[in-house]
Enzyme design. Structure first.
Site, PDB file in Angstrom:
ATOM      1  N   ASP A  23      33.283 -19.831   5.134  1.00 40.68           N
ATOM      2  CA  ASP A  23      33.209 -19.906   3.671  1.00 40.68           C
ATOM      3  C   ASP A  23      34.266 -20.853   3.123  1.00 40.68           C
ATOM      4  O   ASP A  23      35.328 -21.028   3.712  1.00 40.68           O
ATOM      5  CB  ASP A  23      33.448 -18.523   3.053  1.00 40.68           C
ATOM      6  N   GLU A  49      31.045 -17.180  10.184  1.00 39.78           N
ATOM      7  CA  GLU A  49      31.790 -16.010   9.766  1.00 39.78           C
ATOM      8  C   GLU A  49      30.835 -14.981   9.165  1.00 39.78           C
ATOM      9  O   GLU A  49      30.098 -15.281   8.238  1.00 39.78           O
ATOM     10  CB  GLU A  49      32.834 -16.497   8.743  1.00 39.78           C
ATOM     11  N   ASP A 109      39.764 -16.728   2.588  1.00 35.41           N
ATOM     12  CA  ASP A 109      39.463 -15.982   3.807  1.00 35.41           C
ATOM     13  C   ASP A 109      38.826 -16.880   4.863  1.00 35.41           C
ATOM     14  O   ASP A 109      39.173 -16.834   6.039  1.00 35.41           O
ATOM     15  CB  ASP A 109      38.495 -14.833   3.503  1.00 35.41           C
ATOM     16  N   ASP A 116      36.417 -20.446   0.963  1.00 36.07           N
ATOM     17  CA  ASP A 116      37.442 -19.710   0.210  1.00 36.07           C
ATOM     18  C   ASP A 116      38.642 -19.450   1.122  1.00 36.07           C
ATOM     19  O   ASP A 116      38.679 -19.903   2.264  1.00 36.07           O
ATOM     20  CB  ASP A 116      36.878 -18.405  -0.358  1.00 36.07           C
TER      21      ASP A 116
END
Ligand code: 0RA
Length: 638
Positions: free
Chosen positions: A499, A425, A503, A501
Site C-alpha cells: 500500500d 501485503e 504501514d 501508506d
C-alpha cells in the site's frame, strides 16, 4: 611557425574527437545518464580535489548548490597550473579541462590514488556540461576560463587578485544529455560524509544557496568515527572500535571494527575511496586474518574446549561492523559493477597487517577479546541449532514432495526470465491481484501483516517464522551460506507490492531488509523491484486519469483549472484493496502501463545505516527513511 600551427590544429581535432566520443556514449564514461550519473559528475570533480588533498596540499573542499541549477566545487589546493604547455601552445588548465585523461599527466610524481569509479577526469564533466567555468587562484592572481559543452569559449583570462590558492569548478549539466538535472542535497551530503570518514584530514562542506541549508563534515577519528556512525542504532559489546593503521609494500591499510549484540554482519570495504560493493582481495585478506586471530587467541587462552570445533568465518562476523580502506596505486577492478578488487598482492598485505594489529590489540586488551569470543561461541551454537532446524524442514518437505506454499497462486509458465512474483501485503489486496493478474506469467504471494524484523532475530528464530518460510519456498532459492542458490530462483522479477501508506512503506522496508541481509544476490543481479500503485484517480468528464505522486497531481489540477470548468472527481487510494482487479492490473501490474522501480544495492552503506536506525523505536528516522527510499531505487521499465 608552420609546424606549431599544425600541432595546434592537431590538438584541437583531438579535443573535438574526444568530446564527440563522450557526448555520443556518455554512459561509457559515467555509468549512466540517470540521476545517478548526474551526481557522478560532481563526484568526479570532487575526486580531483581529493587527489590534491592526498598529495598534502589541500584540506578543505566545498560544494555549493547554486540558484541557477549549477554546482560549484572549490578547494584550497595549489590551483591547477595555468602556464603554457610548450608543445600544445595552450594553458595547462585548458588541457586538463578539455583533453580526456589529461589530468594525471601534469603531476606524475604525485601519489595519485583517488579518482572516481571510472577515473575519467574532469574533461568528461566539461563535455557533458552546457556551461562550465574553471577558476584558479595562483601566484596572487585569479585565472578564469569558460567552456560550453567542453569547448573553450574564452581564453584563460586574469579576472582578479587573491592571496589564497585554490581551484573552483562551476558547471550546469547538459539538458541534451540529462533528463533530470536536480542535484540532491542528501545524496551529495552522504557522499561528502563518507569521504570525510575515509580521509580524516579533509573538511568537506556542502552549502545549498537556495535554501541556506548547509552541512560540514570533518572526522578526526576517521574510520573509528565511521563505525560509531554506522552503529548508532546498535548496542556495542566492546568499549570502543579497534583501529589498525599500517602500510606495507606502499599499500596503506586502514581498518576499524566493532562488535554489537545484534546478528548481522556489516562490512564495508573501500579502495581509493571507492566503495567496493563486490569486495575483493582486500576483503578476503581481512576476513581470513580476523578468523585466524580470534581462533588463535581462543586456543592460546583455552577458551575453546578440546575437540570443540574452531570458530567459523560466519561465527566471527555475527554482530561485526567493520570498515576497511586501502589505497592501491594501480587497482584492477573486476566484477559486474567493476567494484571488486582483483590485485592478488593486496590479500597478503592486508592479512599480515590485520594479524599483527589484532595480536597486539588482544594482548593489550584481553577482556575485549574474551567478550568477542563469547559472542562468537553463542553464534556458533545458534548456527548449529539452525542447521538442525533446516534439516528437519528439509525432511518434512521431502515428505510433502516439494509442494509450494498453499497461499501462493503460481503462474503457468516455466521460463523464469519471463515470470514474475508479486509479494502482496494482506489477503484482500492479494485477492484483487490474483483476479487481476495474467496467470500465465504472474504469480501472487499474499503475506499476512508484518513480517519478522530480521535484523533483530537470530538465524534459527528467523527460519522458524511462518511468513519467511513461505517466502523462501515460493522463491525456491533456499537460504543461508550452504543452501542459497540463485540459479533456483523461480521468477525473473520479484516485485514487492504494498500500500502507498506508512504501514505499506514499513512492510516494504522490512522486506527490503530481509532481501538485503539474506538474499542479497537477488538484489545484486537486478531481480528485485517495487511496484508503483497510483495515489489518485482523477475523473474528468468521461476520462479517468491515474496519478502516481503528489507533484504530478498538483500539475494536473492546475492544468485542468486553466483549460476549463469541467467537473472533476478525485479519489485517493489508501490501499491496494480499494482497487478492483481491473484497475490494479491496468495501473500497477500490466507491463505495458506500469512503472516498476528496480532496487539497487549501490548505496548499500546508506541503506545499512538507515535499516539499523529504523529498527529502533524512533519514529523520526523511520519517516525519513520512507521519504528517502527513492534514493536507492532506480527508475526502470517505464
Ligand atoms: C596538476 C599539478 C598541480 C596541481 C593540480 C594538478 C591540481 C589539480 C586540481 C583539480 C582540482 N583541484 C586541483 N588542484 C590542483 C601542481 C602544480 C604545482 O606544482 O603547483
Amino acid at each position: 611557425m608552420v609546424e606549431k600551427k599544425q600541432s595546434y590544429d592537431a590538438s584541437q581535432i583531438q579535443v573535438l574527437k574526444g568530446l564527440e566520443a563522450v557526448r555520443k556514449r556518455p554512459a561509457m564514461y559515467i555509468g549512466d545518464v540517470s540521476i545517478r550519473g548526474l551526481h557522478h559528475l560532481v563526484y568526479e570533480v570532487i575526486d580531483n580535489s581529493i587527489d590534491e588533498a592526498l598529495a598534502g596540499y589541500c584540506d578543505e573542499i566545498k560544494v555549493f548548490l547554486n540558484n541557477d541549477g549549477s554546482v560549484t566545487v572549490s578547494d584550497n589546493g595549489r590551483g591547477i597550473p595555468v602556464d603554457i604547455h610548450p608543445e600544445q601552445q595552450r594553458s595547462a588548465l585548458e588541457i586538463v579541462m578539455t583533453i580526456l585523461h589529461a589530468g594525471g599527466k601534469f603531476d606524475k610524481k604525485a601519489y595519485k590514488v583517488s579518482g572516481g569509479l571510472h577515473g575519467v577526469g574532469v574533461s568528461v564533466v566539461n563535455a557533458l556540461s552546457e556551461f562550465l567555468v574553471a577558476e584558479v587562484a595562483r601566484d596572487g592572481k585569479v585565472y578564469q576560463q569558460k567552456y560550453e559543452r567542453g569547448v573553450p569559449v574564452t581564453p584563460v583570462k586574469i579576472v582578479g587578485r587573491r592571496k589564497r590558492n585554490g581551484t573552483s569548478v562551476t558547471f550546469i549539466p547538459d539538458a541534451e544529455i540529462f533528463k533530470r538535472r536536480k542535484f540532491s542535497f542528501e545524496v551529495l551530503a552522504e557522499r561528502l560524509r563518507e569521504l570525510a570518514f575515509l580521509n580524516n584530514t579533509i573538511k568537506l562542506c556542502i552549502i545549498d544557496n537556495q535554501s541556506g541549508r548547509q552541512e560540514e563534515f570533518k572526522y578526526k577519528g576517521g574510520l573509528a568515527s565511521f563505525i560509531e556512525f554506522l552503529d548508532q542504532g546498535r548496542n556495542p559489546i566492546v568499549r570502543k572500535p579497534i583501529y589498525i593503521n599500517a602500510e606495507r609494500e606502499s599499500v596503506p591499510v586502514e581498518i576499524a571494527l566493532s562488535y554489537n549484540d545484534g546478528y548481522s554482519e556489516n562490512l564495508f570495504s573501500y579502495v581509493n575511496n571507492i566503495h567496493t560493493i563486490e569486495g575483493g582481495t582486500h576483503l578476503v585478506g581481512f576476513k581470513t586474518a580476523l578468523t585466524r586471530s580470534l581462533n588463535n587467541f581462543a586456543l592460546k587462552n583455552k577458551l575453546l574446549k578440546n575437540g570443540e570445533a574452531n570458530l567459523s568465518g560466519d561465527d566471527v562476523r555475527e554482530g561485526l561492523t567493520a570498515v576497511i580502506s586501502v589505497k592501491v596505486a594501480e587497482p584492477q577492478f573486476e566484477g559486474q559493477t567493476k567494484t571488486r578488487l582483483g590485485n592478488s598482492e593486496v590479500r597478503g598485505i592486508v592479512e599480515t597487517i590485520v594479524n599483527e594489529g589484532l595480536a597486539k590489540e588482544f594482548e593489550k586488551n584481553s577482556s575485549t577479546a574474551r567478550k568477542i569470543i563469547d559472542k562468537c561461541k553463542t553464534a556458533a551454537r545458534s548456527r548449529e541449532a539452525a542447521r538442525k532446524a533446516r534439516e528437519l524442514t528439509r525432511r518434512k518437505s521431502a515428505l510433502e514432495s516439494d509442494t509450494l506454499p498453499g497461499k501462493l497462486a503460481d503462474c503457468t509458465l516455466q521460463e523464469t526470465h519471463r515470470t514474475e512474483i508479486f509479494i502482496v501485503e494482506g489477503d484482500s489486496a492479494g485477492g484483487s491481484a490474483k483476479q487481476g493478474r495474467d496467470r500465465r506469467f504472474q504469480a501472487i504471494l499474499p503475506l499476512r501483516g508484518k513480517i519478522l524484523n530480521v535484523e533483530k532475530s537470530s538465524i534459527d528464530r528467523m527460519l522458524s517464522n511462518e511468513e519467511i518460510r513461505t517466502l523462501i519456498s515460493a522463491l525456491g532459492t533456499g537460504i543461508g551460506r550452504s543452501e542459497f542458490d540463485i540459479s533456483r530462483l523461480r521468477y525473473g522479477k520479484v516485485i514487492i507490492m504494498t500500500d502507498a501508506d506508512v504501514d505499506g512503506a514499513h512492510i516494504r522496508t522490512l522486506l527490503l531488509t530481509f532481501f538485503f541481509r539474506h538474499l542479497r544476490p537477488i538484489i545484486e543481479q537486478g531481480h528485485l523491484y517495487i511496484a508503483q500503485p497510483p495515489l489518485y484517480l482523477i475523473k474528468k468528464a468521461k476520462e479517468a486519469i491515474y496519478v502516481y505522486d503528489d507533484e504530478e497531481k498538483e500539475t494536473l489540477l492546475k492544468e485542468i483549472e486553466k483549460t476549463g470548468r469541467e467537473k472533476i472527481e478525485m479519489q485517493r487510494y489508501k490501499g491496494l484493496g480499494e482497487m478492483n482487479p481491473d484497475q490494479l492490473w491496468n495501473t500497477t501490474m500490466d507491463p505495458k502501463n506500469r512503472t516498476l522501480l528496480q532496487v539497487t544495492i549501490e548505496e548499500a552503506f546508506v541503506a545499512d545505516h538507515i535499516f539499523s536506525t529504523l529498527m529502533g523505536d524512533n519514529v523520526e528516522p523511520r519517516r525519513k527513511f520512507i521519504e528517502e527510499n527513492a534514493q536507492y531505487v532506480r527508475n526502470l521499465d517505464v
